[in-house]
Design an enzyme around this catalytic site. Structure first.
Site, PDB file in Angstrom:
ATOM      1  N   GLN B   5      38.900  34.061 -31.919  1.00 12.89           N
ATOM      2  CA  GLN B   5      38.179  34.942 -33.030  1.00 12.89           C
ATOM      3  C   GLN B   5      37.215  35.651 -32.499  1.00 12.89           C
ATOM      4  O   GLN B   5      36.090  34.985 -32.003  1.00 12.89           O
ATOM      5  CB  GLN B   5      37.703  33.631 -33.882  1.00 12.89           C
ATOM      6  CG  GLN B   5      36.670  34.409 -34.871  1.00 12.89           C
ATOM      7  CD  GLN B   5      37.389  34.358 -36.640  1.00 12.89           C
ATOM      8  OE1 GLN B   5      38.111  33.418 -36.737  1.00 12.89           O
ATOM      9  NE2 GLN B   5      36.936  35.549 -37.153  1.00 12.89           N
ATOM     10  N   GLY B   6      37.427  36.832 -32.187  1.00 10.60           N
ATOM     11  CA  GLY B   6      36.393  37.818 -31.566  1.00 10.60           C
ATOM     12  C   GLY B   6      35.472  38.399 -32.645  1.00 10.60           C
ATOM     13  O   GLY B   6      35.309  37.948 -34.012  1.00 10.60           O
ATOM     14  N   ASP B 130      35.656  49.351 -22.949  1.00 14.59           N
ATOM     15  CA  ASP B 130      35.382  48.050 -23.023  1.00 14.59           C
ATOM     16  C   ASP B 130      36.034  47.194 -21.628  1.00 14.59           C
ATOM     17  O   ASP B 130      36.615  46.404 -21.848  1.00 14.59           O
ATOM     18  CB  ASP B 130      35.637  47.265 -24.293  1.00 14.59           C
ATOM     19  CG  ASP B 130      34.922  45.865 -24.274  1.00 14.59           C
ATOM     20  OD1 ASP B 130      33.915  45.687 -23.482  1.00 14.59           O
ATOM     21  OD2 ASP B 130      35.585  45.155 -25.060  1.00 14.59           O
TER      22      ASP B 130
HETATM   23  N1  LIG Z   1      49.189  40.546 -24.991  1.00 10.61           N
HETATM   24  C1  LIG Z   1      48.496  39.489 -24.762  1.00 10.61           C
HETATM   25  N2  LIG Z   1      48.940  38.324 -24.234  1.00 10.61           N
HETATM   26  C2  LIG Z   1      48.530  37.272 -23.647  1.00 10.61           C
HETATM   27  N3  LIG Z   1      47.123  36.875 -24.214  1.00 10.61           N
HETATM   28  C3  LIG Z   1      46.375  37.864 -24.701  1.00 10.61           C
HETATM   29  C4  LIG Z   1      46.913  39.098 -25.108  1.00 10.61           C
HETATM   30  N4  LIG Z   1      46.134  40.096 -25.599  1.00 10.61           N
HETATM   31  C5  LIG Z   1      45.028  39.192 -25.688  1.00 10.61           C
HETATM   32  N5  LIG Z   1      45.237  38.089 -25.279  1.00 10.61           N
HETATM   33  C6  LIG Z   1      43.959  37.152 -24.801  1.00 10.61           C
HETATM   34  O1  LIG Z   1      43.148  37.191 -26.256  1.00 10.61           O
HETATM   35  C7  LIG Z   1      41.870  37.552 -25.710  1.00 10.61           C
HETATM   36  C8  LIG Z   1      41.340  38.595 -26.600  1.00 10.61           C
HETATM   37  O2  LIG Z   1      42.041  39.719 -26.694  1.00 10.61           O
HETATM   38  P1  LIG Z   1      41.382  40.845 -26.876  1.00 10.61           P
HETATM   39  O3  LIG Z   1      40.705  41.322 -25.809  1.00 10.61           O
HETATM   40  O4  LIG Z   1      42.505  42.018 -27.302  1.00 10.61           O
HETATM   41  O5  LIG Z   1      40.563  41.040 -28.265  1.00 10.61           O
HETATM   42  P2  LIG Z   1      38.976  40.732 -28.480  1.00 10.61           P
HETATM   43  O6  LIG Z   1      38.290  40.929 -27.162  1.00 10.61           O
HETATM   44  O7  LIG Z   1      38.651  40.139 -29.524  1.00 10.61           O
HETATM   45  O8  LIG Z   1      38.824  42.203 -29.141  1.00 10.61           O
HETATM   46  P3  LIG Z   1      37.675  43.108 -29.248  1.00 10.61           P
HETATM   47  O9  LIG Z   1      37.106  43.466 -27.983  1.00 10.61           O
HETATM   48  O10 LIG Z   1      37.770  44.190 -29.976  1.00 10.61           O
HETATM   49  O11 LIG Z   1      36.660  41.965 -29.890  1.00 10.61           O
HETATM   50  C9  LIG Z   1      41.937  37.852 -24.270  1.00 10.61           C
HETATM   51  O12 LIG Z   1      40.860  37.932 -23.642  1.00 10.61           O
HETATM   52  C10 LIG Z   1      43.185  37.366 -23.571  1.00 10.61           C
HETATM   53  O13 LIG Z   1      42.850  36.121 -23.238  1.00 10.61           O
HETATM   54 MG   LIG Z   2      38.478  41.566 -25.158  1.00 15.59          MG
END
Ligand SMILES: Nc1ncnc2c1ncn2[C@@H]1O[C@H](COP(=O)(O)OP(=O)(O)OP(=O)(O)O)[C@@H](O)[C@H]1O
Ligand SMILES: [Mg+2]
Lengths: 172, 224
Positions: B5-6, B130
């Site tokens: 949950q980001g 980012d």
């Molecule tokens: N395609 C994928 N396959 C496996 N793991 C993934 C994948 N996409 C994301 N993850 C895991 O989920 C985590 C968060 O994903 P992502 O960086 O896309 O979202 P976020 O950081 O919450 O987005 P934002 O920066 O907009 O808040 C990554 O660091 C990784 O560990």
């Molecule tokens: Mg991320």
């Protein structure tokens, strides 16, 4: 062999490769006239059934949200498969043509009987073995604008599917 | 299954047309005007899709994109099996006291390859937006040439020629690598060298901008 996958809670996609179809002009007329419900694709442009599934899922979603670019689910699949925004060109490119011998038939329905009904109109070899597709990789790369550097980091299927999913936002 | 949950999005593991997938659902921000919020969210989703495809075309591995549902604010993409973030890999190596000093040696070749990929990205005018160590995934044996490097999280990306924006990409990664892991400053030079070699035409201007961004960053730190 028949490929099938659920597109939503009611609709399933069925796909089959038919070889040596003898009456393509005839079935093509029936599809255009609306007496059979399916879409018939050129096998050379299909890498894997997932490619069709992604295009079909997108068509179903667009139908639910009233955002279809074309008149029916089946023409929408053809349009979604193509990177072109031109509907007529997309249908010609991905749809079967009268001179083709092999055909990929796609049916969206509740069960496999609906596929069987459609297949009864085709005069062809009995579907045999595991073979679902007859891709022409160089034609596919040309159609989807995939070059050598990309094939080092992505499977052909991955490249094709990603482009179909992002078609509305990306121009390459 | 909820994985993360980001600040912007929920990340789920699920299935799409029979394939293991990641669902990235950007949630509604209540403090924003609803129309503005929905507009911004859609723009980020579109930016993410564009960059995923454009990176592939430029020779950078990204997850396969399976589908997009703007109404549900969701992206469906390939689940990368057995992936670790670069952040996890570096901190494991740094914190691992069982092994002798030489244990960090494997990081150099990985950073070199990352530099090549960022060079490709920037020479195609893709700004990541980012570029942190959580947004680079690694799959496989860290010491092997077959190690796969996958870039993710393109929601803030843009298509731009700006040397300044490219410099900021590099600065963000530099801070993430050096400050978070107390690695030596010169570790980042491995990335920059490979970057410059890959991105012959524009890298010198970007590296100048990187220096500017660094000194602004230091001033900001001194002012407090
Ligand atoms: N395609 C994928 N396959 C496996 N793991 C993934 C994948 N996409 C994301 N993850 C895991 O989920 C985590 C968060 O994903 P992502 O960086 O896309 O979202 P976020 O950081 O919450 O987005 P934002 O920066 O907009 O808040 C990554 O660091 C990784 O560990
Ligand atoms: Mg991320």
């Amino acid at each position: 062999m028949v490929y099938s996958v659920a597109l939503d809670s009611e609709k399933e996609l069925f796909v089959v490769l038919l070889k040596n179809v003898k009456n393509i002009p005839e079935v093509r007329k029936m599809v255009i006239g609306g007496s059979i419900q399916c879409c018939i694709l050129k096998p050379s442009l299909i890498v894997d059934p997932l490619q069709i599934a992604v295009a079909a899922k997108k068509a179903v979603l667009n139908e639910q949200q009233n955002k279809m670019a074309t008149k029916s689910l089946y023409t929408e699949i053809l349009f979604n498969l193509s990177l072109s925004k031109n509907i007529t060109q997309s249908l010609i490119k991905f749809g079967i043509s009268d001179t083709d011998k092999n055909a990929v038939v796609c049916v969206i329905g509740k069960n496999e009987e609906e596929l069987e009904k459609v297949l009864s109109h085709f005069q062809c070899d009995k579907p045999s073995g595991d073979q679902l597709f007859l891709p022409d990789n160089s034609l596919i790369k040309k159609e989807y604008k995939i070059t050598g550097v990309e094939t080092e980091v992505s499977s052909l299927l991955g490249s094709v599917v990603s482009r179909i999913a992002a078609k509305d936002f990306v121009s390459l | 299954m909820l994985l993360k949950q980001g600040a912007e999005a929920k990340i789920y593991k699920s299935e799409y047309l029979g394939c293991p997938c990641i669902v990235k659902e950007r949630f509604v921000k209540k403090y924003r005007h609803p129309e503005l919020d929905s507009h911004l969210t859609k723009e980020r989703i579109k930016a993410e899709c564009r960059a995923i495809v454009r990176c592939k075309a430029a020779g950078i591995r990204t997850p396969t994109l399976y589908g997009v549902d703007l109404a549900k604010r969701c992206i469906y993409m390939e689940y990368i099996e057995n992936a670790k973030t670069l952040k996890e890999c570096i901190s494991n190596a740094v914190n691992n006291t069982e092994h002798a000093d030489g244990n960090k040696d494997f990081i150099g070749p990985i950073l070199e390859r990352i530099g090549v990929f960022i060079g490709r990205m920037h020479s195609s005018n893709i700004i990541h937006g980012d570029l942190t160590t959580s947004n680079i995934l690694l799959v496989g044996d860290l010491r092997s040439e077959d190690l796969q490097i996958i870039f993710i999280d393109f929601g803030l990306s843009s298509a731009d020629e700006s040397a300044e924006d490219k410099g900021v990409d590099l600065y963000v990664l530099e801070r993430a690598i050096i400050s978070a892991h107390t690695l030596k400053e010169n570790v980042f030079n491995v990335i920059l060298k490979a970057y410059a070699k890959e991105y012959k035409k524009g890298s010198s201007e970007v590296l100048r901008k990187l220096d500017e961004v660094r000194s602004r960053g230091r001033k900001r730190l001194m002012v407090g």
